[in-house]
Design an enzyme around this catalytic site. Sequence first.
Site, PDB file in Angstrom:
ATOM      1  N   ASP A   1       0.624  -1.481   0.063  1.00  9.34           N
ATOM      2  CA  ASP A   1      -0.420   0.040   0.222  1.00  9.34           C
ATOM      3  C   ASP A   1       0.867   1.175   0.184  1.00  9.34           C
ATOM      4  O   ASP A   1       2.399   1.320   0.027  1.00  9.34           O
ATOM      5  CB  ASP A   1      -0.960   0.121   0.803  1.00  9.34           C
ATOM      6  CG  ASP A   1      -0.260  -0.579   2.501  1.00  9.34           C
ATOM      7  OD1 ASP A   1       0.968  -0.428   2.533  1.00  9.34           O
ATOM      8  OD2 ASP A   1      -1.122  -1.212   3.512  1.00  9.34           O
TER       9      ASP A   1
ATOM     10  N   HIS B   1      -7.752  -5.526   9.896  1.00 10.25           N
ATOM     11  CA  HIS B   1      -6.867  -4.900   8.168  1.00 10.25           C
ATOM     12  C   HIS B   1      -5.819  -5.776   7.827  1.00 10.25           C
ATOM     13  O   HIS B   1      -4.988  -5.880   9.106  1.00 10.25           O
ATOM     14  CB  HIS B   1      -7.143  -3.430   8.248  1.00 10.25           C
ATOM     15  CG  HIS B   1      -6.141  -2.554   9.461  1.00 10.25           C
ATOM     16  ND1 HIS B   1      -6.115  -1.492   8.938  1.00 10.25           N
ATOM     17  CD2 HIS B   1      -4.167  -2.575   8.579  1.00 10.25           C
ATOM     18  CE1 HIS B   1      -4.759  -1.099   9.523  1.00 10.25           C
ATOM     19  NE2 HIS B   1      -4.372  -2.732   9.399  1.00 10.25           N
TER      20      HIS B   1
HETATM   21  C1  F6R Z   1       1.144  -1.421   6.183  1.00 12.07           C
HETATM   22  C2  F6R Z   1      -0.127  -2.793   6.190  1.00 12.07           C
HETATM   23  C3  F6R Z   1      -1.163  -2.783   7.711  1.00 12.07           C
HETATM   24  C4  F6R Z   1      -0.118  -2.460   8.704  1.00 12.07           C
HETATM   25  C5  F6R Z   1      -1.050  -2.747   9.882  1.00 12.07           C
HETATM   26  C6  F6R Z   1      -0.150  -3.416  11.182  1.00 12.07           C
HETATM   27  O1  F6R Z   1       2.025  -1.920   5.182  1.00 12.07           O
HETATM   28  O2  F6R Z   1      -0.306  -3.366   5.173  1.00 12.07           O
HETATM   29  O3  F6R Z   1      -1.591  -3.955   6.923  1.00 12.07           O
HETATM   30  O4  F6R Z   1       0.252  -4.217   8.404  1.00 12.07           O
HETATM   31  O5  F6R Z   1      -1.426  -1.653   9.616  1.00 12.07           O
HETATM   32  O6  F6R Z   1       0.385  -1.940  11.529  1.00 12.07           O
HETATM   33  P1  F6R Z   1       1.511  -2.066  12.307  1.00 12.07           P
HETATM   34  O7  F6R Z   1       2.567  -3.349  12.130  1.00 12.07           O
HETATM   35  O8  F6R Z   1       2.353  -0.946  12.582  1.00 12.07           O
HETATM   36  O9  F6R Z   1       1.385  -2.903  14.378  1.00 12.07           O
END
Ligand code: F6R
Length: 245
Positions: free
Chosen positions: A67, A138
Amino acid sequence: MRIIEAANYKEMSVKAAQLVIEKVRSSDCMTLGLATGGTPKGLYEELILDHRMNGTSYQCVTTFNLDEYIGLSKDDPNSYYQYMYTNFFSHIDIPLKNTHIPSGQAVDVQAECKRYDSQVKDSGGIDLQILGIGENGHIGFNEPGTSFSSGTHLVELTSSTREANARYFSSFDEVPRQAITMGISGIMKSKEILLLVSGVSKQDAMKKLFEGQVTEKFPASILNEHGNVTVIADTDALKLVKPSR
Ligand code: F6R
């Protein structure tokens, strides 16, 4: 889904790196799907260390990121392009032409989404997709309610996701409201998926993933229907999951 429990964030990152390194070393050329955020940073650090110490080469690796925020240029310190360059690409021997991230500045966003899906397809598809998970389930920026059949598309970020990511910006208002994300169907086409999870804030998400139903209200639940998913989660993240897992 295979679940591997790690004692903590460091161990999660080391175990994930072992899996990725093995895959990179055993393939002539391969395509990696990559995520950003806090979770995979430790993985990238371990991969960089291994590249320096053991010479694992990324010359023949192609990458596709999940993304990118809409409106941020490649030079913006908060763009995912910069995240990948700073935290990974600039430290290994991957040719930058092999790295792909949706453009957050495309004039025609729909065309950019189509182009991105075609690029993934033309590369032969993703061999190993790294994922993190949001507290609301998500994956990529596929927020609750996203169709399981979605390809790469434009999303309105929920306020909970914007709040979770506000720590990287100087204020909540600066967090972009939209992003381009690879869709659920694109993620599910990956031959293998590695989901990394760390910390107490992901406890509820882990319980829903392992004990809940497969529903578009909790996007990550679709991973239960993929034949080759490994989850590496730390003890904090797994606290609410029944031991029978
Ligand atoms: C980012 C992505 C998001 C993150 C998710 C968790 O490329 O795809 O789905 O993996 O928001 O974020 P963190 O790792 O910061 O808790």
